[in-house]
Scaffold this motif. Structure first.
Motif, PDB file in Angstrom:
ATOM      1  N   VAL A  12       0.822  -1.206   0.000  1.00 10.91           N
ATOM      2  CA  VAL A  12       0.000   0.000   0.000  1.00 10.91           C
ATOM      3  C   VAL A  12       0.858   1.257   0.000  1.00 10.91           C
ATOM      4  O   VAL A  12       0.438   2.296  -0.533  1.00 10.91           O
ATOM      5  N   VAL A  13       2.071   1.205   0.547  1.00  8.19           N
ATOM      6  CA  VAL A  13       2.920   2.395   0.573  1.00  8.19           C
ATOM      7  C   VAL A  13       3.657   2.589  -0.741  1.00  8.19           C
ATOM      8  O   VAL A  13       4.242   3.651  -0.970  1.00  8.19           O
ATOM      9  N   ALA A  14       3.657   1.566  -1.602  1.00  2.51           N
ATOM     10  CA  ALA A  14       4.241   1.719  -2.934  1.00  2.51           C
ATOM     11  C   ALA A  14       3.205   2.314  -3.882  1.00  2.51           C
ATOM     12  O   ALA A  14       3.395   3.395  -4.444  1.00  2.51           O
ATOM     13  N   ASP A  15       2.099   1.611  -4.049  1.00  2.00           N
ATOM     14  CA  ASP A  15       0.968   2.096  -4.842  1.00  2.00           C
ATOM     15  C   ASP A  15      -0.243   1.266  -4.454  1.00  2.00           C
ATOM     16  O   ASP A  15      -0.259   0.054  -4.685  1.00  2.00           O
ATOM     17  N   PRO A  16      -1.254   1.879  -3.852  1.00  6.87           N
ATOM     18  CA  PRO A  16      -2.443   1.107  -3.489  1.00  6.87           C
ATOM     19  C   PRO A  16      -3.064   0.367  -4.671  1.00  6.87           C
ATOM     20  O   PRO A  16      -3.656  -0.699  -4.493  1.00  6.87           O
ATOM     21  N   SER A  17      -2.934   0.912  -5.877  1.00  7.39           N
ATOM     22  CA  SER A  17      -3.457   0.202  -7.051  1.00  7.39           C
ATOM     23  C   SER A  17      -2.751  -1.131  -7.237  1.00  7.39           C
ATOM     24  O   SER A  17      -3.380  -2.140  -7.576  1.00  7.39           O
ATOM     25  N   LEU A  18      -1.448  -1.133  -7.026  1.00  2.00           N
ATOM     26  CA  LEU A  18      -0.695  -2.378  -7.145  1.00  2.00           C
ATOM     27  C   LEU A  18      -1.115  -3.356  -6.056  1.00  2.00           C
ATOM     28  O   LEU A  18      -1.291  -4.559  -6.306  1.00  2.00           O
ATOM     29  N   GLN A  19      -1.291  -2.851  -4.844  1.00  2.00           N
ATOM     30  CA  GLN A  19      -1.715  -3.734  -3.750  1.00  2.00           C
ATOM     31  C   GLN A  19      -3.054  -4.387  -4.065  1.00  2.00           C
ATOM     32  O   GLN A  19      -3.222  -5.593  -3.914  1.00  2.00           O
ATOM     33  N   ILE A  20      -4.016  -3.615  -4.542  1.00  2.00           N
ATOM     34  CA  ILE A  20      -5.350  -4.162  -4.796  1.00  2.00           C
ATOM     35  C   ILE A  20      -5.364  -5.056  -6.028  1.00  2.00           C
ATOM     36  O   ILE A  20      -6.032  -6.097  -6.031  1.00  2.00           O
ATOM     37  N   LYS A  21      -4.639  -4.699  -7.058  1.00  2.00           N
ATOM     38  CA  LYS A  21      -4.605  -5.569  -8.246  1.00  2.00           C
ATOM     39  C   LYS A  21      -3.955  -6.907  -7.902  1.00  2.00           C
ATOM     40  O   LYS A  21      -4.424  -7.966  -8.333  1.00  2.00           O
ATOM     41  N   ALA A  22      -2.901  -6.869  -7.093  1.00  2.00           N
ATOM     42  CA  ALA A  22      -2.290  -8.123  -6.631  1.00  2.00           C
ATOM     43  C   ALA A  22      -3.272  -8.901  -5.766  1.00  2.00           C
ATOM     44  O   ALA A  22      -3.341 -10.141  -5.840  1.00  2.00           O
ATOM     45  N   GLY A  23      -4.044  -8.169  -4.964  1.00  2.00           N
ATOM     46  CA  GLY A  23      -5.044  -8.827  -4.129  1.00  2.00           C
ATOM     47  C   GLY A  23      -6.123  -9.500  -4.956  1.00  2.00           C
ATOM     48  O   GLY A  23      -6.584 -10.600  -4.621  1.00  2.00           O
ATOM     49  N   VAL A  24      -6.539  -8.863  -6.044  1.00  2.00           N
ATOM     50  CA  VAL A  24      -7.536  -9.467  -6.928  1.00  2.00           C
ATOM     51  C   VAL A  24      -6.976 -10.740  -7.554  1.00  2.00           C
ATOM     52  O   VAL A  24      -7.643 -11.784  -7.583  1.00  2.00           O
ATOM     53  N   GLN A  25      -5.742 -10.645  -8.058  1.00  2.00           N
ATOM     54  CA  GLN A  25      -5.168 -11.787  -8.782  1.00  2.00           C
ATOM     55  C   GLN A  25      -4.895 -12.974  -7.871  1.00  2.00           C
ATOM     56  O   GLN A  25      -5.278 -14.108  -8.186  1.00  2.00           O
ATOM     57  N   TRP A  26      -4.247 -12.706  -6.741  1.00  2.00           N
ATOM     58  CA  TRP A  26      -3.810 -13.826  -5.901  1.00  2.00           C
ATOM     59  C   TRP A  26      -4.637 -13.994  -4.630  1.00  2.00           C
ATOM     60  O   TRP A  26      -4.859 -15.123  -4.195  1.00  2.00           O
TER      61      TRP A  26
END
Length: 742
Positions: free
Chosen positions: A150-164
């Motif tokens: 989340v401290v890098a990019d919340p979009s990355l955190q959530i997209k990773a959360g969707v995928q895995w």
């Protein structure tokens, strides 16, 4: 913004030196009781990284006073999976994973997809895999690491959360081992980007009522997936607009004319070139208020056929002849067991929201120890913002609540790992996990939004600049309050569980137990309608504010207040609900609806008790006595702040005397000043690293400005040709006039 600041500065230069404008635009504040300032310019807080550490004046801890062991507290906050967090924090500090600014939605989406492949190269989610797929089955470590994104990019955190965390986890949690071997490797490697197709635009959080159907065709041994009307389109799905090649689709399983309720199916949606397969429709949700690195979209199915074996059949299966079987006889329990795949998302959002609060507080408190505004006792040196009582009041209670949230999240994460690893997977453990996640996720996500907004405002105009992260962080976190379970709906789930437990407890007690319950009720009513409890507190305090302060800081007192409140609120709702048992379903639903607000209130009271107890347990586990002393002050700030927020209830119910009610505000202020010297250490323990903080105001930019200004004014004072202030000349003339009269 500029006009307001200029007006305030002119007021300071005027004829009313006793009225000091606040650094945030209010009319006046009092500085009575403020701690003396000690100039320790250029000193780094112990245990912090110099490049990310504020270098403004830090009030010195009194000689012999307790000092926080930053490293020890930081380790305690990282919890059982500290190693996973450290690796993930190093990863999150890498520039190639950071949120871009000044890019289009399309460019942001493309960048996040590239970042996902970097995570694959790092084998970032390998920990989640069970042993038969070559993984360590370390679900807690996997989620702990994932939250740090989340401290890098919340979009990355959530997209990773969707995928895995959703798409792949649904296959693992709801599928069989053959399905794992068939689909999981490609999902993990991103060869098959996936969507988690649960939510329908027409029903939102009401998953049990979704309308998409999966009808079994015995002749072809296929499922026919169908969207019967527009409101049944799957919506808000990450990866659905562009990238998903398959989806785990939740639909009503219908076989031999019987609707067996919601089940999950693996459905291909695009080919290798990214073209939609026959019968699949997709639309792009378009730009959003935040998280624009994710291609959220809609999916619909027009008589789409998939093999019988594409039903994820751990909790329900259909034979070739259409016969349905399930290891869980109750349709309701079966549904909620399958829905347990959502719990991972809620657990991770709780942790990510807490981490986002830590980042925001790091930025705001760092800035507040460097940014100077308005003269105080020393006319040559302006005060730093954090030395204003109003500034402490707005930031420190948020910091205390964030500490409570961090310790509570560690307990939630351990419960999650026990269940999802299979080591402690029982129906009771799942139910407890789901209840705890449903209590903490709404609490932490609301706290994060409030904290980020408060921090933004506390940084003034600088906080509104995109480069200082706070505005973008708030935009990205906004949806955390409504996805993976709308916060209000989740609190209702908590309330229902509490009411169910309460009812079960009453059913299981004997005649003597009922007698005790009646006596307990009498005690509650006595507290409410007689002055004896309040009188006892008054007699105990004997008008002595210090004695009252010490009593209210007692762990026993705080726990008693918070536990009694949680118990009584549940009890009162339960008693109000009793008539519903004798009503028709429609009347019962209407009766429950009339008490919905009280149900939510009871759930929040329960959540705050969970947080307080987790914080207390975290303090007790620390070995360093000084750290326990400081964190006890932080815990007391949290506990008293929560009691003060609901003070009317405590007073009306006879739980707290009027004297203690009046005392609590001054006690909170006393705690703020006690904690002021420890503010930087408390923030340093969050272990927010230079690569995580990309806000210039928290990376020395503000300190450079202050140093430059201080050097300029020193030179001005030393210069013989410096212009003289009109006010100084006027004061000098008035002094001379008074001398002449004498």
């Amino acid at each position: 913004m500029t006009a307001t600041a200029d007006r305030s500065e002119r007021e300071v230069a005027g004829d009313t030196p006793a009225l000091i404008p606040t650094p945030t635009g209010a009319d006046t504040i009092t500085t009575e009781g403020a701690p003396e300032q000690t100039d320790t310019q250029g000193t780094d807080a112990p245990g912090t990284t110099a490049s990310a550490t504020p270098t403004g004046p830090i009030p010195v801890v009194p000689e012999g006073g307790a000092r926080l062991d930053v490293a020890a507290v930081s380790q305690a906050l990282k919890g059982r999976w500290a190693e996973s967090r450290d690796v993930a924090r190093e990863r999150a500090a890498r520039p190639e994973l950071h949120k871009p600014y000044d890019v289009s939605v399309a460019e942001h989406r493309a960048r996040v997809l590239e970042q996902m492949h970097l995570l694959v190269a790092d084998d970032a989610s390998h920990k989640m895999l069970p042993e038969h797929l070559g993984g360590p089955n370390d679900n807690g470590g996997n989620v702990a690491a994932f939250e740090e994104l989340v401290v890098a990019d919340p979009s990355l955190q959530i997209k990773a959360g969707v995928q895995w965390g959703l798409f792949t986890a649904a296959i693992i949690q709801l599928g069989n081992e053959e399905q794992h071997r068939t689909w999981v490797p490609d999902a993990m490697s991103l060869q098959i980007p996936g969507a988690f197709a649960m939510t329908e635009i027409g029903h939102g959080s009401d998953v049990q009522s979704l309308a998409t159907t999966a009808t079994y065709d015995e002749g072809t041994q296929e499922w026919v997936i169908h969207t019967p009307f527009r409101a049944a389109w799957k919506d808000y799905l990450g990866n659905a607009a562009l990238h998903a090649r398959a989806a785990t689709v939740f639909a009503r399983l219908i076989t031999q004319g019987v609707d067996h309720g919601v089940h999950c199916f693996y459905v291909p949606v695009r080919d290798e070139e990214g073209k939609l397969l026959p019968g699949i429709s997709s639309e792009d949700d378009g730009p959003k208020g935040g998280l624009n690195g994710i291609d959220n979209g809609r999916l619909a199915f027009d008589q789409v056929r998939i093999p019988r074996t594409n039903l994820l059949n751990r909790y329900g299966d259909v034979a070739e002849d259409g016969t349905y079987t399930s290891p869980i006889e109750s349709p309701g329990r079966r549904f909620f067991t399958m829905l347990g795949t959502l719990v991972q998302g809620r657990v991770s959002l709780d942790g990510a929201a807490n981490r986002a609060s830590q980042l925001a507080l790091h930025i705001a408190i760092t800035y507040a120890t460097q940014r100077r505004q308005f003269t105080a006792a020393d006319p040559t040196r302006e005060m730093v913002l954090l030395d204003y009582q109003s500034h402490l009041q707005r930031l420190m209670p948020k910091l205390a609540a964030t500490y409570a949230g961090a310790f509570a999240h560690e307990q939630l994460l351990q419960a999650f790992d026990d269940v999802f690893s299979g080591r402690g997977d029982t129906p009771e453990a799942r139910e407890d996990l789901e209840t705890m996640a449903a209590a903490l996720k709404p609490t932490s996500t609301r706290l994060a939004l409030d904290t980020v907004q408060e921090c933004r405002e506390a940084c003034g105009g600088a906080g509104f600049m995109a480069e200082n992260q706070l505005v973008g962080l708030h935009q990205d976190l906004d949806v955390y309050a409504t996805f993976e379970g709308d916060n209000t709906v989740l609190l209702q789930l908590v309330a229902k569980r509490l009411l169910s437990d309460y009812t079960s407890e009453l059913k299981n007690i004997d005649r003597a137990g009922i007698g005790r319950f009646i006596a307990q009720r009498a005690e509650v009513l006595a507290k409410r309608h007689t002055p004896w409890t309040r009188l006892a507190q008054d007699l105990s305090d004997r008008g002595n504010s210090k004695r009252a302060f010490d009593t209210m800081r007692s762990a026993d007192f705080q726990e008693e207040m918070l536990a009694d409140r949680a118990r009584v609120k549940v009890e009162e709702v339960a008693l109000s609900m009793r008539p519903a048992a004798r009503m028709s379903p429609a009347d019962a639903a209407a009766h429950v609806n009339k008490h919905q607000v009280e149900m939510l209130d009871a759930a929040r009271a329960h959540a705050e008790l969970v947080l307080w107890r987790a914080f207390t347990a975290g303090i007790e586990a620390l070995e360093d006595e000084d750290s326990r002393t400081v964190l006890t002050d932080v815990r007391d700030l949290f506990g008293l702040d929560r009691i003060n927020a609901d003070l009317a209830w405590f007073l009306l119910n006879g739980q707290i005397s009027a004297q203690r009610g009046r005392q609590i505000t001054s006690d909170l202020r006393r705690l703020l000043w006690r904690l002021r010297p420890h503010a930087l250490d408390l923030v340093a323990a969050f272990d927010v690293r230079p690569g995580h903080v990309r806000a210039p105001i928290a990376l020395g930019g503000e300190q450079e400005r202050q140093d430059e200004a201080a050097a300029y004014h020193r030179a001005q004072r030393a210069s013989s040709d410096t212009p003289v202030s009109e006010k100084v000349l006027r004061d000098r003339a008035q002094k001379e006039k008074r001398a002449q009269k004498k």
